[in-house]
Scaffold this motif. Structure first.
Motif, mmCIF file in Angstrom:
data_model
loop_
_atom_site.group_PDB
_atom_site.id
_atom_site.type_symbol
_atom_site.label_atom_id
_atom_site.label_comp_id
_atom_site.label_asym_id
_atom_site.label_seq_id
_atom_site.Cartn_x
_atom_site.Cartn_y
_atom_site.Cartn_z
ATOM 1 N N ASP A 1 0.844 -1.195 0.000
ATOM 2 C CA ASP A 1 0.000 0.000 0.000
ATOM 3 C C ASP A 1 0.881 1.247 0.000
ATOM 4 O OD1 ASP A 1 -1.715 2.185 0.787
ATOM 5 O OD2 ASP A 1 -3.171 0.666 1.430
ATOM 6 N N PRO A 2 0.682 2.168 -0.960
ATOM 7 C CA PRO A 2 1.528 3.374 -1.038
ATOM 8 C C PRO A 2 1.302 4.332 0.123
ATOM 9 C CG PRO A 2 -0.261 3.514 -2.631
ATOM 10 C CD PRO A 2 -0.308 2.126 -2.061
ATOM 11 N N ASN A 3 0.209 4.152 0.871
ATOM 12 C CA ASN A 3 -0.112 5.046 1.978
ATOM 13 C C ASN A 3 0.465 4.580 3.302
ATOM 14 O OD1 ASN A 3 -1.369 7.500 2.626
ATOM 15 N ND2 ASN A 3 -3.089 6.418 3.583
ATOM 16 N N MET A 4 1.329 3.593 3.249
ATOM 17 C CA MET A 4 1.914 3.050 4.477
ATOM 18 C C MET A 4 3.066 3.912 4.972
ATOM 19 S SD MET A 4 2.108 -1.083 4.164
ATOM 20 C CE MET A 4 0.624 -2.100 4.293
ATOM 21 N N LEU A 5 3.211 3.947 6.292
ATOM 22 C CA LEU A 5 4.397 4.521 6.897
ATOM 23 C C LEU A 5 5.577 3.590 6.631
ATOM 24 C CD1 LEU A 5 2.930 5.569 10.361
ATOM 25 C CD2 LEU A 5 3.652 7.120 8.528
ATOM 26 N N ARG A 6 6.698 4.150 6.246
ATOM 27 C CA ARG A 6 7.879 3.343 5.954
ATOM 28 C C ARG A 6 9.083 3.920 6.696
ATOM 29 N NH1 ARG A 6 6.597 -0.118 1.878
ATOM 30 N NH2 ARG A 6 4.753 0.448 0.624
ATOM 31 N N PHE A 7 9.643 3.102 7.549
ATOM 32 C CA PHE A 7 10.831 3.537 8.279
ATOM 33 C C PHE A 7 11.491 2.329 8.924
ATOM 34 C CE2 PHE A 7 7.309 3.833 11.308
ATOM 35 C CZ PHE A 7 7.800 3.132 12.392
ATOM 36 N N PHE A 8 12.734 2.519 9.347
ATOM 37 C CA PHE A 8 13.446 1.540 10.172
ATOM 38 C C PHE A 8 13.928 2.260 11.418
ATOM 39 C CE2 PHE A 8 17.386 -0.417 11.662
ATOM 40 C CZ PHE A 8 16.927 -1.703 11.927
ATOM 41 N N ARG A 9 13.682 1.638 12.558
ATOM 42 C CA ARG A 9 14.055 2.276 13.815
ATOM 43 C C ARG A 9 14.802 1.277 14.693
ATOM 44 N NH1 ARG A 9 9.317 5.382 16.211
ATOM 45 N NH2 ARG A 9 8.343 3.330 16.147
ATOM 46 N N GLN A 10 15.881 1.739 15.272
ATOM 47 C CA GLN A 10 16.689 0.911 16.157
ATOM 48 C C GLN A 10 16.866 1.645 17.496
ATOM 49 O OE1 GLN A 10 18.215 -2.284 15.712
ATOM 50 N NE2 GLN A 10 18.494 -2.019 17.924
ATOM 51 N N ARG A 11 16.540 0.959 18.570
ATOM 52 C CA ARG A 11 16.697 1.537 19.899
ATOM 53 C C ARG A 11 17.612 0.646 20.737
ATOM 54 N NH1 ARG A 11 10.387 3.016 21.502
ATOM 55 N NH2 ARG A 11 10.058 4.616 19.898
ATOM 56 N N LEU A 12 18.557 1.289 21.406
ATOM 57 C CA LEU A 12 19.459 0.585 22.299
ATOM 58 C C LEU A 12 19.413 1.266 23.659
ATOM 59 C CD1 LEU A 12 22.572 0.177 19.955
ATOM 60 C CD2 LEU A 12 20.909 -1.600 20.564
ATOM 61 N N ALA A 13 19.414 0.481 24.706
ATOM 62 C CA ALA A 13 19.391 1.036 26.059
ATOM 63 C C ALA A 13 20.246 0.166 26.967
ATOM 64 C CB ALA A 13 17.965 1.115 26.597
ATOM 65 N N ALA A 14 20.861 0.806 27.944
ATOM 66 C CA ALA A 14 21.687 0.092 28.917
ATOM 67 C C ALA A 14 21.487 0.730 30.284
ATOM 68 C CB ALA A 14 23.154 0.126 28.519
ATOM 69 N N GLN A 15 21.630 -0.066 31.307
ATOM 70 C CA GLN A 15 21.467 0.413 32.671
ATOM 71 C C GLN A 15 22.478 -0.278 33.576
ATOM 72 O OE1 GLN A 15 17.589 -0.281 34.355
ATOM 73 N NE2 GLN A 15 17.983 0.907 36.196
ATOM 74 N N VAL A 16 23.060 0.488 34.466
ATOM 75 C CA VAL A 16 24.023 -0.035 35.433
ATOM 76 C C VAL A 16 23.577 0.400 36.821
ATOM 77 C CG1 VAL A 16 26.413 -0.047 36.207
ATOM 78 C CG2 VAL A 16 25.905 0.059 33.763
ATOM 79 N N ALA A 17 23.627 -0.517 37.770
ATOM 80 C CA ALA A 17 23.271 -0.212 39.154
ATOM 81 C C ALA A 17 24.510 -0.385 40.023
ATOM 82 C CB ALA A 17 22.146 -1.118 39.637
ATOM 83 N N VAL A 18 24.865 0.690 40.734
ATOM 84 C CA VAL A 18 26.042 0.674 41.602
ATOM 85 C C VAL A 18 25.596 1.005 43.022
ATOM 86 C CG1 VAL A 18 28.312 1.671 42.047
ATOM 87 C CG2 VAL A 18 27.480 1.440 39.686
ATOM 88 N N PRO A 19 25.829 0.113 43.990
ATOM 89 C CA PRO A 19 25.403 0.404 45.367
ATOM 90 C C PRO A 19 26.221 1.531 45.981
ATOM 91 C CG PRO A 19 26.698 -1.617 45.293
ATOM 92 C CD PRO A 19 26.474 -1.201 43.865
ATOM 93 N N LEU A 20 25.550 2.476 46.654
ATOM 94 C CA LEU A 20 26.221 3.569 47.339
ATOM 95 C C LEU A 20 26.280 3.341 48.844
ATOM 96 C CD1 LEU A 20 24.679 6.608 45.421
ATOM 97 C CD2 LEU A 20 26.846 5.429 44.976
ATOM 98 N N SER A 21 25.254 2.646 49.350
ATOM 99 C CA SER A 21 25.210 2.311 50.776
ATOM 100 C C SER A 21 24.296 1.106 50.932
ATOM 101 C CB SER A 21 24.687 3.504 51.590
ATOM 102 O OG SER A 21 23.323 3.769 51.273
ATOM 103 N N ALA A 22 23.979 0.782 52.163
ATOM 104 C CA ALA A 22 23.117 -0.377 52.416
ATOM 105 C C ALA A 22 21.702 -0.149 51.922
ATOM 106 C CB ALA A 22 23.100 -0.707 53.906
ATOM 107 N N THR A 23 21.294 1.113 51.763
ATOM 108 C CA THR A 23 19.910 1.412 51.376
ATOM 109 C C THR A 23 19.806 2.262 50.120
ATOM 110 O OG1 THR A 23 19.893 3.341 52.858
ATOM 111 C CG2 THR A 23 19.084 1.229 53.757
ATOM 112 N N ALA A 24 20.921 2.614 49.489
ATOM 113 C CA ALA A 24 20.867 3.503 48.325
ATOM 114 C C ALA A 24 21.792 2.983 47.236
ATOM 115 C CB ALA A 24 21.266 4.926 48.713
ATOM 116 N N SER A 25 21.420 3.294 45.978
ATOM 117 C CA SER A 25 22.244 2.896 44.848
ATOM 118 C C SER A 25 22.110 3.931 43.747
ATOM 119 C CB SER A 25 21.834 1.522 44.324
ATOM 120 O OG SER A 25 20.520 1.556 43.800
#
Length: 326
Positions: A298-322
């Motif tokens: 269909d010529p009325n279609m949306l056409r695109f390519f999308r790439q998403r990358l995400a990363a997360q790191v958790a570092v402890p700061l104390s016994a109750t916080a990070s």
């Protein structure tokens, strides 16, 4: 509320002497009578003496299934019949218990492994199931930024007896957002170790305040994912309408006004090594989402390519916080 308390006896003996408490989360193999009679009884040592003995399951009895189809349970207990020793039986029972509780359709499961009337190297397995209530309702209010919203959802658990979940939800924002969703989730279709989800949804977003346009999206999606959620493949088919009632939109927005179709395939990969997923204090995680839109002619279609990358790191700061940057 009933709990999960499977008990294990030595099927190679004529008596029902307890063997061992097994340290599995949410379950223990204990004979309460023996514990009361002899508090000094060494369960671990007794089980170690007999766990390698030949043992075959003679009979599996299942009770407590009101809505659930018997094959949902019996396919998980098939591995129990393949066990050849008492230790194999114990491991197979625990694996079946964890997989069945993972379906989220049972409040609890009680399993007892006991000696068979045939004697010899045979045992019986008895499982009692406690099904979850068929209807769960949730309501709540939330505030995000400058907009407040009200959310309501109803979930049908196992209504057809095949471990499916049917959910209906709606969210109404005070300023710009309204969404509705109807979904069906089916674990382990065709006995595969996957989860299938089908969903219909409609959303309306009013961006007149910020970008001079409104967006209405209606569509459906089909998703097949692994049980651990690490891999998923989806197909989305939707209709999008952009409108500009203020006639003040930018040229880039004006070029996109009107109706468009979206036909897209999406692959997502997630992996994490957090100690705790809800509130990670230590570890790391990555995710990747690839989306290709324009599947069709269909010529009325949306056409695109999308790439998403995400990363997360958790570092402890104390016994109750990070510290957890993303």
């Amino acid at each position: 509320m009933p709990g999960c308390h499977p008990r294990l006896h030595d099927p190679t003996k004529q008596t029902e002497a307890p063997i061992s408490p097994m340290g599995a989360e949410g379950s223990e193999f204990v004979d309460e009578r023996a514990s009361a009679d002899d508090a000094s009884f060494d369960f671990d040592h007794a089980f170690d003496n007999v766990k390698g003995k030949p043992c075959r399951v003679d009979q599996i009895s299942i009770t407590g299934l009101d809505r659930t189809k018997p094959y949902i349970v019996s396919r998980e207990f098939a591995r129990v019949r393949e066990a050849k020793t008492l230790d194999d039986v114990k491991d197979a029972v625990l694996d079946a218990y964890e997989d069945l509780m993972g379906l989220d359709i049972f409040e609890a499961i009680e399993i007892v492994i006991d000696g068979s009337r045939k004697g010899g190297h045979n045992c019986n397995v008895a499982a009692r199931f406690y099904e979850r209530s068929i209807l769960r309702v949730h309501t709540g209010t939330y505030v995000q930024g400058t907009e407040g919203s009200v959310e309501a959802s109803a979930n049908l658990t196992n209504p057809l007896g095949r471990a499916e979940q049917i959910s209906l939800s709606g969210e109404w924002g005070s300023q710009s957002t309204t969404t509705y969703s109807l979904g069906l989730t089916r674990p382990r279709p065709f006995d595969s170790r996957t989860v299938f989800e089908a969903r219909l949804q409609q959303s309306f977003h009013d961006y007149q305040r910020w970008s001079s346009f409104s967006e209405l999206v209606r569509g459906a999606s089909l998703t097949l994912s692994t049980e651990d959620g690490r891999h998923s493949v989806s197909y989305d088919l939707g209709w999008r309408r952009l409108t500009d009632s203020s006639r003040m939109a930018s040229r880039s927005v004006v070029r996109q006004l009107g109706d468009k179709l979206k036909s897209a395939v999406r692959y997502a990969f997630r992996y994490d090594a957090f100690e705790e997923r809800l509130f990670p204090r230590r570890g790391w995680g990555v995710s990747s989402t690839s989306e290709l839109a324009g599947v069709g002619v269909d010529p009325n279609m949306l056409r695109f390519f999308r790439q998403r990358l995400a990363a997360q790191v958790a570092v402890p700061l104390s016994a109750t916080a990070s510290l957890s940057p993303t």
